[in-house]
Design a protein around this motif. Structure first.
Motif, PDB file in Angstrom:
ATOM      1  N   LEU A 240      76.022 -96.590  65.771  1.00  0.00           N
ATOM      2  CA  LEU A 240      76.780 -95.619  64.992  1.00  0.00           C
ATOM      3  C   LEU A 240      76.205 -95.475  63.598  1.00  0.00           C
ATOM      4  O   LEU A 240      75.744 -96.442  62.987  1.00  0.00           O
ATOM      5  N   LEU A 245      83.007 -90.647  62.812  1.00  0.00           N
ATOM      6  CA  LEU A 245      83.399 -91.521  63.917  1.00  0.00           C
ATOM      7  C   LEU A 245      83.480 -92.968  63.455  1.00  0.00           C
ATOM      8  O   LEU A 245      84.435 -93.687  63.786  1.00  0.00           O
ATOM      9  N   CYS A 246      82.504 -93.389  62.686  1.00  0.00           N
ATOM     10  CA  CYS A 246      82.505 -94.762  62.175  1.00  0.00           C
ATOM     11  C   CYS A 246      83.718 -95.010  61.293  1.00  0.00           C
ATOM     12  O   CYS A 246      84.421 -96.016  61.450  1.00  0.00           O
ATOM     13  N   SER A 325      86.927 -88.618  57.374  1.00  0.00           N
ATOM     14  CA  SER A 325      85.718 -87.872  57.719  1.00  0.00           C
ATOM     15  C   SER A 325      85.371 -86.869  56.646  1.00  0.00           C
ATOM     16  O   SER A 325      84.213 -86.609  56.352  1.00  0.00           O
TER      17      SER A 325
END
Length: 334
Positions: A240, A245-246, A325
């Motif tokens: 990743l 997403l992380c 995000s």
């Protein structure tokens, strides 16, 4: 490692009731945004988050007082049976029996709470970071310093905002009181503040502040340590990248740990704030936070301390993932 701009992180952490300063990462100072601007932006973001996720908070509060052992212990009248049992059935029951807008009952003091909490914590954290704890020579802020700063500043901000939490809890319970045939206790935020002061004085506004402050400190500690650890673990041991997403996975894990650590204190806080009081403002069910804790465990079992856990965790995830995000989606190069 990834570098983060200081003012962006402060907005992020204050918006989610968090203090996620990137421990072990050098922080770039940005003097473009003064403290006042940071406060205004974080308070606005926190208000939006509060309004969007408030139905989860209302559902959590209703779940936390279900089957309250203190009522039975003192012979106080309660519902003949437990109407709501789970998160979804509680939310649906509120909509059917009270109306959909009642999912936002108590939102006004909740907004007040975020304004006070965000301001108090931001000022306290920056003072601790700059004047007490201090950064390393390379500009980084270590894990233990971030943890201490987050706990202390979160507890301080929550102490200042505790009166608004008290009013919020009492307003959130008005719909249930009417369903049980009880007379209304408060008619709005202003009336609630006046009523509490008239019965218990200024000191009465801080009823339940001890578990409230404990909850804030535990949530900040669990959230901070877990978020930072999971994020670095994912970056170092998986494929990743430092993207949405992380951060989403890190936020989900940190929210789980924070909810696990903070929910018992939150249950105690809610019950103390919601308990009936005499003409002098003294609680009729619980003598202290410890007494409330003991009665809950003895009368309902240990798991009663985790009533409302699911909406608490979901609320943290819902408020953190999309904004994470947006605020961290454009990291600098390693």
């Amino acid at each position: 490692m990834t570098h983060y701009v200081e003012n962006t992180h402060l907005l992020f952490c204050d918006f989610y009731n968090r203090q996620l300063v990137p421990a072990m990462d050098p922080v770039q100072e940005n003097s473009q945004y003064p403290l006042v601007s940071k406060f205004i932006l974080s308070a606005f973001a926190a208000t939006v988050a509060e309004l969007v996720t408030f139905p989860l908070d209302l559902t959590k509060t209703r779940l936390q007082v279900q089957g309250e052992a203190g009522l039975r212990e003192h012979g106080k009248p309660g519902p003949a049976r437990t109407v709501y049992r789970g998160m979804l059935s509680t939310a649906v029951g509120i909509v059917r029996e009270e109306g959909p807008l009642k999912l936002w009952q108590g939102a006004t003091p909740a907004v007040y709470r975020h304004i006070v909490y965000s301001g108090g914590r931001m000022v306290a954290y920056e003072q601790l970071r700059e004047s007490v704890l201090g950064k390393s020579e390379d500009g980084s802020f270590s894990v233990w310093k971030a943890a201490v700063g987050g706990m202390v500043s979160g507890a301080f901000g929550q102490f200042l905002a505790s009166p608004t939490d008290l009013v919020k809890v009492q307003m959130q319970m008005e719909g249930r009181r009417r369903l049980e045939g009880k007379p209304p206790r408060v008619r709005g935020a202003y009336h609630a503040f006046i009523k509490i002061v008239s019965e218990g004085g200024i000191r009465g506004l801080w009823a339940g502040w001890v578990p409230n402050v404990q909850r804030a400190a535990l949530v900040n500690l669990g959230d901070l340590a877990t978020y930072d650890s999971v994020k670095h673990l994912l970056l170092r041991h998986t494929s990743l990248e430092d993207n949405c997403l992380c951060h989403g996975l890190a936020s989900t894990c940190s929210g789980l740990v924070a909810a696990t650590m903070g929910t018992p204190a939150d249950v105690v806080k809610t019950r103390i704030m919601n308990q009936p009081r005499d003409s002098s403002g003294r609680g009729l069910l619980y003598k202290s936070s410890v007494d409330c804790l003991v009665q809950a465990v003895k009368g309902e079992g240990f798991l009663s301390l985790y009533k409302g856990f699911l909406p608490t965790w979901l609320r943290m995830c819902c408020s953190s993932v999309p904004w994470t995000s947006g605020l961290h989606g454009s990291p600098t190069k390693h």
